[in-house]
Scaffold this active site. Structure first.
Site, PDB file in Angstrom:
ATOM      1  N   ASP A  67     -17.490  -8.595-156.536  1.00  0.00           N
ATOM      2  CA  ASP A  67     -17.754  -8.613-157.974  1.00  0.00           C
ATOM      3  C   ASP A  67     -17.471  -7.275-158.636  1.00  0.00           C
ATOM      4  O   ASP A  67     -17.282  -6.253-157.964  1.00  0.00           O
ATOM      5  CB  ASP A  67     -19.204  -9.056-158.239  1.00  0.00           C
ATOM      6  CG  ASP A  67     -20.195  -8.458-157.256  1.00  0.00           C
ATOM      7  OD1 ASP A  67     -19.850  -7.470-156.591  1.00  0.00           O
ATOM      8  OD2 ASP A  67     -21.321  -8.967-157.137  1.00  0.00           O
ATOM      9  N   ASP A 136     -33.834 -12.195-157.215  1.00  0.00           N
ATOM     10  CA  ASP A 136     -33.901 -13.579-157.704  1.00  0.00           C
ATOM     11  C   ASP A 136     -33.071 -14.527-156.836  1.00  0.00           C
ATOM     12  O   ASP A 136     -32.851 -15.669-157.203  1.00  0.00           O
ATOM     13  CB  ASP A 136     -33.437 -13.640-159.167  1.00  0.00           C
ATOM     14  CG  ASP A 136     -31.999 -13.142-159.357  1.00  0.00           C
ATOM     15  OD1 ASP A 136     -31.326 -12.832-158.351  1.00  0.00           O
ATOM     16  OD2 ASP A 136     -31.545 -13.073-160.518  1.00  0.00           O
ATOM     17  N   GLU A 143     -26.036 -15.950-160.283  1.00  0.00           N
ATOM     18  CA  GLU A 143     -27.458 -15.961-160.593  1.00  0.00           C
ATOM     19  C   GLU A 143     -28.034 -17.370-160.411  1.00  0.00           C
ATOM     20  O   GLU A 143     -27.276 -18.350-160.323  1.00  0.00           O
ATOM     21  CB  GLU A 143     -27.650 -15.517-162.056  1.00  0.00           C
ATOM     22  CG  GLU A 143     -27.131 -14.111-162.361  1.00  0.00           C
ATOM     23  CD  GLU A 143     -28.087 -13.009-161.928  1.00  0.00           C
ATOM     24  OE1 GLU A 143     -28.832 -13.196-160.948  1.00  0.00           O
ATOM     25  OE2 GLU A 143     -28.081 -11.943-162.574  1.00  0.00           O
TER      26      GLU A 143
HETATM   27  C1  F6R Z   1     -23.065  -6.542-155.315  1.00  0.00           C
HETATM   28  C2  F6R Z   1     -23.644  -7.851-155.022  1.00  0.00           C
HETATM   29  C3  F6R Z   1     -25.082  -8.139-155.287  1.00  0.00           C
HETATM   30  C4  F6R Z   1     -26.005  -7.226-154.461  1.00  0.00           C
HETATM   31  C5  F6R Z   1     -27.470  -7.520-154.780  1.00  0.00           C
HETATM   32  C6  F6R Z   1     -28.417  -6.615-154.060  1.00  0.00           C
HETATM   33  O1  F6R Z   1     -21.702  -6.498-154.939  1.00  0.00           O
HETATM   34  O2  F6R Z   1     -22.935  -8.704-154.601  1.00  0.00           O
HETATM   35  O3  F6R Z   1     -25.352  -9.480-154.980  1.00  0.00           O
HETATM   36  O4  F6R Z   1     -25.766  -7.418-153.111  1.00  0.00           O
HETATM   37  O5  F6R Z   1     -27.671  -7.408-156.161  1.00  0.00           O
HETATM   38  O6  F6R Z   1     -28.284  -5.300-154.522  1.00  0.00           O
HETATM   39  P1  F6R Z   1     -29.153  -4.104-153.894  1.00  0.00           P
HETATM   40  O7  F6R Z   1     -28.710  -3.934-152.488  1.00  0.00           O
HETATM   41  O8  F6R Z   1     -28.810  -2.914-154.756  1.00  0.00           O
HETATM   42  O9  F6R Z   1     -30.576  -4.520-154.006  1.00  0.00           O
END
Ligand code: F6R
Length: 244
Positions: A67, A136, A143
């Site tokens: 992403d 979440d 999401e």
């Molecule tokens: C980012 C991604 C997100 C993160 C998730 C957890 O490329 O794909 O799904 O893996 O938001 O982020 P952290 O590790 O910062 O809690």
């Protein structure tokens, strides 16, 4: 589903990196799906260590990141592209032309997403996808409520996600972009192998929801229970709410 519970975030990263190294040693042309975020920092550190100390080479590996924020270009310090350059790409021997990234600044975001799907297809699909998980339950930037059939597309970020990611925007949630481009749930599920990394109490509800809950679009990571080759590498705190 394989569940590996280790002590802490560092151990999550190390175990994840060892599994990736195993796959690259079996197939040096591996098509590798990558993620960003705090959880991934020790993981990339461990991969860089394996590159330096154990002659693990990324020269022929092809990468696709999950992403990117809409409106940030890859040179912006807050972009995922910058994160990847800093923590991983600049420190190993991966070839620049093998790095694939969504351009959040593309003129036509729809075409950008379509082209990304095509590029993945042209390389034969993703062999191994690395995932983190949001509080979440999001995977990539899919999401809660994301269609299980979704492919790469533009999405709106939820408040909880923007709050979590404010740590990369000098703590200022209002500076976190409201939109992003992300591989879809179906794109992720098409990967031949998936490894999800998670650490900390703040992820324990999302982990329990994914592993013990109902498979539902309300809990995006729960879809992974339908994948035939998925491993969760999580620490004790992230595992705290799992059914015994
Ligand atoms: C980012 C991604 C997100 C993160 C998730 C957890 O490329 O794909 O799904 O893996 O938001 O982020 P952290 O590790 O910062 O809690």
């Amino acid at each position: 589903m394989k569940l590996i519970i280790v002590n802490d975030l560092k151990a999550v990263g190390l175990r994840g990196a060892e599994l990736v190294a195993e796959e690259i040693r079996k197939n040096q042309n591996l098509v590798l799906g990558l993620a960003t975020g705090g959880t991934m920092i020790p993981f990339y550190k461990s991969l860089v260590n394996l590159f330096r100390k154990k002659n693990l080479s990324f020269l022929k590996v092809r990468s696709f990141n999950l992403d990117e924020y809409v409106g940030l270009n890859g040179k912006d310090k807050r972009s995922f592209r910058y994160f990847m350059d800093k923590n991983f790409f600049s420190k190993v021997d991966i070839s620049k032309r093998n790095i694939h990234f969504l351009d959040g600044n593309a003129k036509n975001l729809y075409t950008e997403c379509k082209n990304y799907e095509n590029e993945i297809g042209e390389l034969g699909g993703i062999d191994l996808q690395i995932l983190g998980i949001g509080k979440d339950g999001h995977i990539g930037f899919n999401e809660p409520g994301s269609d299980f059939n979704s492919r790469t597309r533009e999405v709106l970020l939820r408040e909880t996600t923007r709050r979590n990611n404010a740590k990369f925007f000098s703590g200022k949630e209002e500076k976190v972009p409201k939109k992003a481009l992300t591989m879809g749930i179906a794109t992720i599920m098409s990967a031949r192998k998936i490894i999800l990394l998670a650490s900390g109490k703040s992820k324990s509800d999302a982990i329990a929801g994914a592993l013990n809950g109902e498979i539902s679009e309300k809990a995006p990571a729960s879809v992974l229970m339908r994948h035939r080759d998925v491993a969760f590498i999580i620490d004790k705190n992230a595992a705290a709410k799992l059914r015994k």
